[in-house]
Design a protein around this motif. Sequence first.
Motif, short mmCIF file in Angstrom:
data_model
loop_
_atom_site.label_atom_id
_atom_site.label_comp_id
_atom_site.label_asym_id
_atom_site.label_seq_id
_atom_site.Cartn_x
_atom_site.Cartn_y
_atom_site.Cartn_z
N SER A 14 50.07 8.73 43.17
CA SER A 14 49.94 7.33 43.55
C SER A 14 49.57 6.54 42.33
O SER A 14 48.85 7.02 41.46
CB SER A 14 48.85 7.16 44.62
N PRO A 15 50.03 5.29 42.20
CA PRO A 15 49.71 4.49 41.03
C PRO A 15 48.28 3.97 41.11
O PRO A 15 47.77 3.70 42.17
CB PRO A 15 50.72 3.34 41.10
N ILE A 16 47.67 3.82 39.95
CA ILE A 16 46.32 3.26 39.91
C ILE A 16 46.23 2.36 38.68
O ILE A 16 46.76 2.69 37.63
CB ILE A 16 45.23 4.37 39.85
N LEU A 17 45.56 1.25 38.82
CA LEU A 17 45.43 0.31 37.71
C LEU A 17 44.17 0.63 36.93
O LEU A 17 43.08 0.65 37.47
CB LEU A 17 45.35 -1.12 38.24
N LEU A 18 44.33 0.89 35.64
CA LEU A 18 43.20 1.22 34.79
C LEU A 18 43.02 0.13 33.75
O LEU A 18 43.60 0.17 32.68
CB LEU A 18 43.43 2.55 34.07
N GLY A 19 42.19 -0.88 34.07
CA GLY A 19 41.95 -1.95 33.13
C GLY A 19 43.24 -2.57 32.63
O GLY A 19 43.40 -2.89 31.47
N GLY A 20 44.23 -2.72 33.53
CA GLY A 20 45.49 -3.34 33.17
C GLY A 20 46.57 -2.34 32.79
O GLY A 20 47.71 -2.71 32.56
N THR A 21 46.23 -1.05 32.72
CA THR A 21 47.21 -0.03 32.36
C THR A 21 47.62 0.74 33.60
O THR A 21 46.81 1.38 34.24
CB THR A 21 46.62 0.95 31.34
N GLY A 22 48.90 0.72 33.96
CA GLY A 22 49.36 1.46 35.12
C GLY A 22 49.48 2.92 34.80
O GLY A 22 50.04 3.30 33.78
N MET A 23 48.96 3.77 35.68
CA MET A 23 49.03 5.21 35.44
C MET A 23 49.32 5.91 36.74
O MET A 23 48.96 5.44 37.81
CB MET A 23 47.69 5.74 34.87
N MET A 24 49.95 7.07 36.67
CA MET A 24 50.19 7.90 37.84
C MET A 24 49.18 9.03 37.81
O MET A 24 49.13 9.80 36.85
CB MET A 24 51.61 8.47 37.79
N LEU A 25 48.35 9.12 38.86
CA LEU A 25 47.29 10.11 38.89
C LEU A 25 47.38 10.92 40.16
O LEU A 25 47.77 10.42 41.21
CB LEU A 25 45.91 9.43 38.79
N ALA A 26 46.96 12.18 40.07
CA ALA A 26 47.03 13.06 41.23
C ALA A 26 45.84 12.85 42.13
O ALA A 26 44.75 12.53 41.70
CB ALA A 26 47.05 14.52 40.76
N SER A 27 46.05 13.03 43.44
CA SER A 27 44.95 13.01 44.38
C SER A 27 45.10 14.15 45.35
O SER A 27 46.19 14.66 45.57
CB SER A 27 44.93 11.68 45.15
N LYS A 237 39.09 3.64 45.08
CA LYS A 237 39.66 2.31 45.17
C LYS A 237 38.72 1.27 44.59
O LYS A 237 37.55 1.24 44.91
CB LYS A 237 39.97 1.98 46.64
N GLY A 238 39.26 0.44 43.72
CA GLY A 238 38.47 -0.62 43.13
C GLY A 238 37.90 -0.30 41.76
O GLY A 238 37.34 -1.18 41.10
N TYR A 239 38.03 0.96 41.32
CA TYR A 239 37.49 1.31 40.01
C TYR A 239 38.49 0.97 38.90
O TYR A 239 39.69 1.20 39.03
CB TYR A 239 37.16 2.80 39.90
N SER A 240 37.98 0.45 37.81
CA SER A 240 38.73 0.34 36.56
C SER A 240 37.75 0.54 35.42
O SER A 240 36.55 0.27 35.56
CB SER A 240 39.43 -1.02 36.44
N ILE A 241 38.24 1.06 34.32
CA ILE A 241 37.37 1.30 33.18
C ILE A 241 36.77 -0.03 32.73
O ILE A 241 37.50 -1.01 32.57
CB ILE A 241 38.17 1.94 32.03
N PRO A 242 35.47 -0.10 32.56
CA PRO A 242 34.84 -1.37 32.16
C PRO A 242 35.49 -1.97 30.92
O PRO A 242 35.81 -1.27 29.95
CB PRO A 242 33.39 -0.95 31.90
N LYS A 243 35.68 -3.27 30.95
CA LYS A 243 36.37 -3.96 29.87
C LYS A 243 35.63 -3.85 28.54
O LYS A 243 36.25 -3.91 27.48
CB LYS A 243 36.57 -5.43 30.23
N ASP A 244 34.31 -3.71 28.60
CA ASP A 244 33.54 -3.65 27.36
C ASP A 244 33.35 -2.23 26.84
O ASP A 244 32.58 -1.99 25.91
CB ASP A 244 32.18 -4.31 27.54
N ALA A 245 34.05 -1.26 27.44
CA ALA A 245 33.94 0.13 26.98
C ALA A 245 34.47 0.26 25.56
O ALA A 245 35.44 -0.41 25.17
CB ALA A 245 34.71 1.06 27.92
N ASP A 246 33.85 1.12 24.78
CA ASP A 246 34.32 1.41 23.43
C ASP A 246 35.79 1.87 23.52
O ASP A 246 36.14 2.67 24.40
CB ASP A 246 33.47 2.53 22.82
#
Length: 372
Positions: A14-27, A237-246
């Motif tokens: 299923s697709p998941i949005l990671l701080g603006g980056t689309g990725m396909m991840l397993a569940s 659902k609702g998680y994305s890597i924090p924008k201020d992450a290194d």
Amino acid sequence: MKWLAAGIGVVFLSPILLGGTGMMLASSANAVQSTGSFSSCLTDIDTDKVAEQVTKILDGASDRDVHIEGLDLPAEQVPNAATIVAAGLSLDVPKKGQIVALATAMQESRLRNLNYGDRDSLGLFQQRPSQGWGSAQQIRDPVYASEQFYKHLLKVDGWQQMTVAQAAQAVQKSGLPDAYAQWENLATALQGAIAKTFPGGGKDADQGEQPSAGASGCAPGQDGSGFGRIPEGSVPKGYSIPKDADPKARKAIEWAMHQLGTLYQWGGSCTNASGPDPMGRCDCSSLMQQAYAHSGVTLTRTTYTQVNEGKAVSPAQLEPGDLLFSRGTAARPEHIGMYMGEGLVIEAPRTTKPVRITPIKDWTILAARRVL
């Protein structure tokens, strides 16, 4: 007075949005049980309301139903323990906080409401009027003393990620900081037995119910519990890597998330987790090593050595990408995961389990390291 005693893979994409980056991840269809938790917030506490709620909780409960090995004066100790647990429930303090309070009272007073102690220490927790805990009369009131202990505990940043002894020491600042650990098993058994005697069986947010704002007015905090049940191998659902992450931490987290749903393999290199060779899969430390390798950061191979990488950080001051250690001891931990921000940790847990994301509230953090 300080008392010492010998204590007792079918996966779906299923697709998941990671701080603006689309990725396909397993569940995976299997789910991690995520129980509710309470914030370590602190607002104005209505003392009268606490006392009223404690009375209601204790009403109808029977001390005769509590039989715990290790109590030498149960007729005196159990009622005091019940008051401590009831005060915790009235303040929306989770189960672990109640255990911390019970372990503290066992160490400080053996769960007796003492009218003496070291210097001007008094009561269940040996609180001192001269240190601002209240008047001598107030401290001798078990409800007030319990409320004050919880009030100070809730001020401790990251207390839920500390061990029971660490959390107790953060409040008490004892000259014997390790002494609280000996009472953890007894306190855990006592809390469970007492909670069962309360109306509703002591049902609270630690048993799956969402907390309501009680006398403390606290709301759920950033410990990962707000994401609810997290299916193994999936991103909540609702998680994305924090924008201020290194940027390097972001890259490491993203790479690790690509391994979600792949099965754990002890000794696996984590160089081809989705491939046919089981030894290409990840164990806990190789997941960390390879994630950071893809960020240009070199880590050693095992949990035992990774605990010495970078610099130590407080569990109360975690940043995305920090390494968290649990199981075993702080000097020789047996498990490692990576903090993702938002109260979440990614890990390769153990044999038969996939790489997954878990709430940090489920971790007892022995050490935390920052490698960037």
